[in-house]
Design an enzyme around this catalytic site. Structure first.
Site, PDB file in Angstrom:
ATOM      1  CE  LYS A 189      32.790  41.915  42.641  1.00  0.00           C
ATOM      2  NZ  LYS A 189      33.902  42.077  43.447  1.00  0.00           N
TER       3      LYS A 189
HETATM    4  C1  LIG Z   1      34.941  40.817  43.647  1.00  0.00           C
HETATM    5  C2  LIG Z   1      36.328  41.199  43.885  1.00  0.00           C
HETATM    6  C3  LIG Z   1      37.402  40.389  43.508  1.00  0.00           C
HETATM    7  C4  LIG Z   1      37.252  38.982  43.006  1.00  0.00           C
HETATM    8  O1  LIG Z   1      36.439  38.825  41.927  1.00  0.00           O
HETATM    9  P1  LIG Z   1      35.770  37.385  41.646  1.00  0.00           P
HETATM   10  O2  LIG Z   1      35.167  37.557  40.297  1.00  0.00           O
HETATM   11  O3  LIG Z   1      34.742  37.182  42.715  1.00  0.00           O
HETATM   12  O4  LIG Z   1      36.844  36.367  41.687  1.00  0.00           O
HETATM   13  C5  LIG Z   1      38.687  40.877  43.681  1.00  0.00           C
HETATM   14  N1  LIG Z   1      38.912  42.086  44.222  1.00  0.00           N
HETATM   15  C6  LIG Z   1      37.908  42.881  44.621  1.00  0.00           C
HETATM   16  C7  LIG Z   1      38.215  44.222  45.191  1.00  0.00           C
HETATM   17  C8  LIG Z   1      36.579  42.459  44.484  1.00  0.00           C
HETATM   18  O5  LIG Z   1      35.599  43.257  44.919  1.00  0.00           O
END
Ligand SMILES: *Cc1c(COP(=O)(O)O)cnc(C)c1O
Length: 376
Positions: A189
């Site tokens: 992210k």
């Molecule tokens: C990355 C992601 C998640 C989950 O996040 P984590 O921190 O990996 O648990 C949930 N929804 C979307 C759309 C994502 O891209």
């Protein structure tokens, strides 16, 4: 190898983490509150509750709704599995909504159809509890239309804004539109804390319940320890919060770098066989990933394309997942090809291209050349 993504970490981050480690206070301290306040301010909400990852953020946002077995949450069909898994984990049932082919986001017309149908019967109407759109790859879902549909039936909207920190629609930030916004700080992210997540909300009552739920049910406002709920341990550590605070300070710089690279991809791939994603008016995306569509006839050869690009030193991958057609959801609910025609198409045709702050123009040119020269 040109990677899909590389986190942006620098000396400021290392120093911030080191400073926390040297204090010896690793959980539940001042860094957490600092980070929460800075993030709430950035998103433009009253409260932010930091947790151990983005999935925990989603899980808590649904847990506070007190879903009961048989309840329904309307959710986009095209996302990382966490988005639908948390609905199942709360004992409820996901009803998947197809996406728009041009933005990969929940199609408000399909949502409206599903809501009309479910609300026509009192038996199903009382089961529908929330709408859970995802801001795919950092571009907000159409929350003007989705919000209006949800309001018509008095349903809360929970935003899966995992990829969308800093994105906005009509100048209003992702995570500030719904009852709750859920962010992730996974290394893929925009900013990262390793693992990490946060829930944003304007409700003080909800924030209090979220804080209790992330910490074994402990009353966050009581001077003497008291447990008011059956909670989880979904806490974020102090060194993660310090890293998040340090990363958040350069969010604008990171966005600017990604925006420039995306504009460059758009210019260099404009007349290629690839279909580029649309940015409808009013949207300012966060560009977590740049996902393009292959020509329909090339979709069956995507695995080969990804392998060929890898052999040329370029890492690519598919976009994200067709959740109703994964083994778990397909066998449990009997979904088949054709139930979600737009998700069928984008799932088979999508390709994620390398995108990160330090990607050089020369590296990007190599990616573009490999795609343009590919024997489609
Ligand atoms: C990355 C992601 C998640 C989950 O996040 P984590 O921190 O990996 O648990 C949930 N929804 C979307 C759309 C994502 O891209």
């Amino acid at each position: 190898m040109i990677r899909i993504t590389v986190p942006s970490l620098d000396e400021t981050d290392f120093a911030a983490v080191r400073a926390v480690l040297e204090t010896g206070q690793l959980v539940q301290g001042a860094r957490l509150r600092d980070f929460e306040q800075a993030l709430a301010q950035r998103v433009g909400v009253e409260h932010a509750v930091a947790v151990s990852n983005g999935t925990a953020a989603l899980h808590l946002s649904l847990a506070v709704l007190d879903l009961r077995p048989g309840d329904v949450v309307l959710v986009t069909a095209y996302s990382w599995l966490a988005t639908a898994n948390v609905i199942e984990l709360c004992g409820a049932r996901p009803v998947f909504i197809d996406v728009r082919r041009d933005t990969f986001n929940m199609d408000p017309e399909r949502l409206d159809e599903a809501l009309r149908e479910m609300m026509a019967s009192r038996e199903t109407a009382r089961r529908v509890r929330a709408v859970l759109p995802v801001h795919a790859f950092g571009q907000m879902a159409d929350l003007r239309a989705i919000g209006a549909s949800a309001r018509r039936y008095d349903l809360p909207v929970i935003e899966d804004a995992a990829c969308a920190l800093g994105a906005s629609l009509d100048g209003r930030a992702a995570g500030s539109w719904g009852l709750c916004g859920c962010f992730s700080f996974h290394p893929r992210k925009a900013i990262t804390t390793g693992e990490g997540g946060i829930v944003t909300t304007n409700s003080a009552t909800l924030a209090r319940r979220l804080r209790a739920l992330r910490n074994h049910g402990l009353d966050p406002d009581s001077a003497t320890p008291d447990f008011i709920l059956a909670g989880f341990n979904y806490r974020m550590t102090e060194f993660q919060a310090a890293l998040g605070r340090s990363q958040l300070a350069r969010l604008d710089r990171l966005h600017a770098a990604r925006r420039r690279l995306v504009e460059r991809y758009r210019a260099l791939l404009a007349d290629s066989p690839l279909t580029l994603p649309a940015v409808p008016p009013g949207h300012a995306p966060a560009h977590q990933a740049f996902v393009v569509l292959l020509p329909p006839e090339a979709a069956p050869r995507r695995t080969q394309l990804i392998a060929d690009l890898k052999a040329a030193g370029i890492e690519t991958t598919l976009g994200t997942w067709h959740m109703p057609r994964t083994t778990y959801f397909r066998t449990k609910y009997g979904y088949k090809e054709g139930d979600f025609p737009a998700t069928d198409a984008v799932f088979t045709r999508s390709l994620t291209l390398p995108l990160y702050e330090t990607l050089t123009d020369e590296e990007q040119d190599r990616v573009v050349r490999a795609l343009r020269d590919y024997p489609w």
